[in-house]
Write a protein that holds these residues in place. Structure first.
Motif, PDB file in Angstrom:
ATOM      1  N   GLN A   3      47.167  74.317  21.318  1.00 10.32           N
ATOM      2  CA  GLN A   3      47.063  73.991  22.729  1.00 10.32           C
ATOM      3  C   GLN A   3      48.246  73.141  23.168  1.00 10.32           C
ATOM      4  O   GLN A   3      48.801  72.359  22.389  1.00 10.32           O
ATOM      5  CB  GLN A   3      45.751  73.256  23.000  1.00 10.32           C
ATOM      6  N   SER A   4      48.632  73.280  24.428  1.00  8.53           N
ATOM      7  CA  SER A   4      49.770  72.523  24.958  1.00  8.53           C
ATOM      8  C   SER A   4      49.378  71.066  25.172  1.00  8.53           C
ATOM      9  O   SER A   4      48.247  70.762  25.568  1.00  8.53           O
ATOM     10  CB  SER A   4      50.251  73.141  26.272  1.00  8.53           C
ATOM     11  N   VAL A   5      50.319  70.169  24.903  1.00  4.96           N
ATOM     12  CA  VAL A   5      50.060  68.732  24.945  1.00  4.96           C
ATOM     13  C   VAL A   5      50.943  68.060  25.992  1.00  4.96           C
ATOM     14  O   VAL A   5      52.168  68.199  25.970  1.00  4.96           O
ATOM     15  CB  VAL A   5      50.313  68.070  23.577  1.00  4.96           C
ATOM     16  N   ARG A  31      55.107  70.511  18.661  1.00  8.17           N
ATOM     17  CA  ARG A  31      55.786  70.660  19.944  1.00  8.17           C
ATOM     18  C   ARG A  31      55.015  69.933  21.041  1.00  8.17           C
ATOM     19  O   ARG A  31      53.795  70.046  21.151  1.00  8.17           O
ATOM     20  CB  ARG A  31      55.917  72.145  20.293  1.00  8.17           C
ATOM     21  N   ILE A  32      55.745  69.190  21.861  1.00  9.96           N
ATOM     22  CA  ILE A  32      55.166  68.498  23.010  1.00  9.96           C
ATOM     23  C   ILE A  32      55.520  69.285  24.274  1.00  9.96           C
ATOM     24  O   ILE A  32      56.695  69.550  24.541  1.00  9.96           O
ATOM     25  CB  ILE A  32      55.688  67.057  23.110  1.00  9.96           C
ATOM     26  N   HIS A  33      54.507  69.663  25.029  1.00  5.54           N
ATOM     27  CA  HIS A  33      54.729  70.456  26.238  1.00  5.54           C
ATOM     28  C   HIS A  33      55.483  69.660  27.300  1.00  5.54           C
ATOM     29  O   HIS A  33      56.437  70.167  27.919  1.00  5.54           O
ATOM     30  CB  HIS A  33      53.377  70.926  26.783  1.00  5.54           C
ATOM     31  N   LEU A 100      45.495  67.111  17.389  1.00  2.00           N
ATOM     32  CA  LEU A 100      45.231  68.513  17.716  1.00  2.00           C
ATOM     33  C   LEU A 100      44.350  69.173  16.659  1.00  2.00           C
ATOM     34  O   LEU A 100      43.450  69.960  16.976  1.00  2.00           O
ATOM     35  CB  LEU A 100      46.550  69.273  17.853  1.00  2.00           C
ATOM     36  N   GLU A 101      44.602  68.859  15.401  1.00  2.69           N
ATOM     37  CA  GLU A 101      43.803  69.435  14.322  1.00  2.69           C
ATOM     38  C   GLU A 101      42.348  69.002  14.425  1.00  2.69           C
ATOM     39  O   GLU A 101      41.427  69.810  14.274  1.00  2.69           O
ATOM     40  CB  GLU A 101      44.383  69.026  12.975  1.00  2.69           C
ATOM     41  N   VAL A 156      42.661  63.667  24.662  1.00  2.00           N
ATOM     42  CA  VAL A 156      41.470  64.114  25.385  1.00  2.00           C
ATOM     43  C   VAL A 156      41.749  65.499  25.973  1.00  2.00           C
ATOM     44  O   VAL A 156      42.777  65.692  26.630  1.00  2.00           O
ATOM     45  CB  VAL A 156      41.104  63.137  26.526  1.00  2.00           C
ATOM     46  N   PRO A 157      40.858  66.482  25.763  1.00  2.00           N
ATOM     47  CA  PRO A 157      41.037  67.769  26.434  1.00  2.00           C
ATOM     48  C   PRO A 157      40.983  67.620  27.954  1.00  2.00           C
ATOM     49  O   PRO A 157      40.205  66.831  28.480  1.00  2.00           O
ATOM     50  CB  PRO A 157      39.847  68.601  25.924  1.00  2.00           C
ATOM     51  N   ARG A 158      41.799  68.379  28.629  1.00  2.00           N
ATOM     52  CA  ARG A 158      41.861  68.313  30.088  1.00  2.00           C
ATOM     53  C   ARG A 158      40.487  68.571  30.725  1.00  2.00           C
ATOM     54  O   ARG A 158      40.127  67.953  31.737  1.00  2.00           O
ATOM     55  CB  ARG A 158      42.880  69.339  30.598  1.00  2.00           C
TER      56      ARG A 158
END
Length: 336
Positions: A3-5, A31-33, A100-101, A156-158
């Protein structure tokens, strides 16, 4: 699929530390979005430092507080995961990947947050070493599923904010507790030692004690709120440690007549903190333990004084006949 961060960094007069903070973000193993720095009314070179990095800079009109700054970052973010990082902290390289994991393995997890490293971001002396050692100890020993979230280094998930809303902008302190009150009934909260941040902590004794006193004003209302909600908040000090400190302080005026009472109180205080003091001896050496113990006792004195005053304020409000919710009580303590 990863997922994008979006990394959100609220900053106020953070020119000294912001560079190290952003260096750590751009050095992450995943990778950081995008990186969003919210300059919350700084009067130093914070904005100038941020402009030296490929981040999005949002500038607030005046100092509105960390809740408002985080909300501004949430509104601007386009990532699926929001990683909050305070501007006086620097992450270890795999911290975001670890977050993320953990989130990916548990769809019911609404927040994963980390620990303070046992060494400071910048070494400003023994008081700062006391602060980071204690911060690391109590958070690391509480790792696992918890009911309190701290957002100095947290993912935190959006969708969580879409459902629950953002941070309470009336609060300049204890916004973590207020958001936890809304978060815990719906999502799991995980504290992990796989997310680690070096922190530039307070290095002067009197401001450290003043901060402890100020935060302790909210302690009793927060405990009442947690008990009514059936939740158990993370605490920095064990009940045994607080009780031993209270007994020691109560015994001090009696020392001329009963000199062994303070000695017994000190021994009880050390016994209540045996694990912590052993950790300090291993990490900083046995010679640091007496200094650490003295500062630890002083912070307990500030804690007890603030908690007592906060309890009196709460009782005074109840005696005045106005029914207050725990949140209203907390707001009153914050804004006084």
């Amino acid at each position: 699929m990863t997922q994008s961060v979006s990394v959100v960094v609220p900053a106020h007069n953070s020119a000294r530390t912001l560079g190290a903070c952003l260096d750590s973000v751009y050095a992450q193993t995943c990778r950081i979005h995008e990186v969003i720095v919210v300059d919350d009314g700084s009067t130093d070179r914070t904005a100038e430092v941020a402009q030296g990095y490929p981040c999005t800079l949002i500038r607030s009109d005046g100092n509105r507080g960390v809740s408002a700054a985080r909300n501004a970052g949430i509104a601007a973010a386009t990532g699926e995961i929001l990683f909050f990082l305070d501007s006086d902290e620097a992450l270890t390289p795999d911290s975001v990947a670890s977050a993320l994991e953990i989130l990916g393995a548990d769809p019911e997890c609404g927040c994963v947050h980390g620990v303070i490293a046992p060494d400071p971001l910048f070494d400003d002396g023994p008081v700062e070493h006391y602060k980071v050692l204690h911060a690391y100890w109590w958070r690391a020993r509480g790792a696992g599923e918890v009911e309190t979230a701290f957002f100095a280094q947290a993912a935190v998930p959006r969708r969580v904010f879409d459902e629950l809303g953002g941070f309470d902008e009336r609060l300049r302190d204890s916004e973590d507790l207020e958001f936890s009150d809304r978060l815990a009934p719906h999502y799991r909260i995980v504290l992990t030692d796989r997310i680690v941040a070096l922190h530039d902590e307070e290095h002067r004794l009197w401001p450290l004690l003043a901060e402890t006193f100020r935060r302790a004003l909210l302690l009793v209302p927060a405990l009442v709120s947690a008990r009514r909600g059936g939740r158990k908040n993370l605490t920095a000090n064990s009940p045994a440690s607080v009780a031993a400190a209270a007994l020691l302080l109560a015994a001090l005026p009696l020392a001329p007549w009963y000199p062994l009472l303070p000695v017994a109180g000190l021994l009880a205080f050390c016994a209540a903190n045996t694990g912590l003091l052993r950790f300090v001896a291993r990490h900083r050496g046995p010679g640091f333990v007496p200094f650490f113990t003295g500062v630890h006792l002083l912070t307990h004195a500030a804690l007890l004084t603030g908690a007592a005053l906060g309890a009196l304020r709460m009782l005074g409000g109840a005696a005045a006949g106005r029914r207050r919710t725990p949140r209203e009580t907390r707001d009153t303590a914050v804004h006084r």
